[in-house]
Design a protein around this motif. Sequence first.
Motif, short mmCIF file in Angstrom:
data_model
loop_
_atom_site.label_atom_id
_atom_site.label_comp_id
_atom_site.label_asym_id
_atom_site.label_seq_id
_atom_site.Cartn_x
_atom_site.Cartn_y
_atom_site.Cartn_z
N ALA A 10 58.87 -38.05 19.46
CA ALA A 10 58.13 -36.96 18.82
C ALA A 10 57.55 -37.41 17.48
O ALA A 10 56.40 -37.13 17.17
N PHE A 11 58.36 -38.13 16.66
CA PHE A 11 57.88 -38.67 15.39
C PHE A 11 56.62 -39.50 15.60
O PHE A 11 55.61 -39.29 14.93
N LYS A 12 56.70 -40.44 16.51
CA LYS A 12 55.58 -41.36 16.74
C LYS A 12 54.33 -40.60 17.17
O LYS A 12 53.23 -40.87 16.67
N LEU A 13 54.50 -39.69 18.10
CA LEU A 13 53.34 -38.95 18.60
C LEU A 13 52.76 -38.03 17.53
O LEU A 13 51.54 -37.92 17.40
N ILE A 14 53.61 -37.36 16.78
CA ILE A 14 53.13 -36.45 15.73
C ILE A 14 52.35 -37.23 14.69
O ILE A 14 51.28 -36.81 14.25
N GLU A 15 52.86 -38.38 14.29
CA GLU A 15 52.17 -39.20 13.28
C GLU A 15 50.85 -39.73 13.83
O GLU A 15 49.87 -39.84 13.09
N ARG A 16 50.81 -40.07 15.09
CA ARG A 16 49.62 -40.66 15.70
C ARG A 16 48.54 -39.62 16.00
O ARG A 16 47.36 -39.86 15.75
#
Length: 192
Positions: A10-16
Amino acid sequence: MSDQRMIDAAFKLIERQGGSRTTLVEIGELSGYSHGLVSHRFGTKGALVRAVTERLQREFAKMLEPALAGLHGLEALVVTAETYLRTATASDRNAMYVLIGEALGPLREIRGEMALADRKFRLSVQKLIEEGVRLGEIRRDVDPAAYSALFVGMLRGLVVQHLMKPRAFDIDRVRRELILSIERSLRPADAR
């Protein structure tokens, strides 16, 4: 373990791509699990955002804890500000700020989660101010609730400006001025 991998995804996708474009299906795919498991564990995007923000708060508390060891009141407040600005502006992880921005726009359903994160931060700052007043390090006429809102607003605002254009100002100089400003505004007149 699976929850941790889903939150990492979720972190990675939200940041991306932002929270509004991130789906539970994508989180499942990136974490190596089915979207059904993500839905089962978290239920809604709002619940997943709560898990993400709680983890961010735990990570910051874990970083802050050794820096605050043995500190109280005003000194603890200053170290909190320094640590927050140093970690938030040195990191390329800005999921919290992406979510804060989206909570005001396309992701209104997570506004409550972002408001809760700010409330927790304000309350921790308010306790430090109240402690400083009791210790005589902070002026007795300071309104701890109002100043904690000002404090969190200054920190969040500085980080947003830095994220928008990192070279717009020298963050180290700003951090030094912020600390001086906090100390000058809070110390009793006879202690300045």
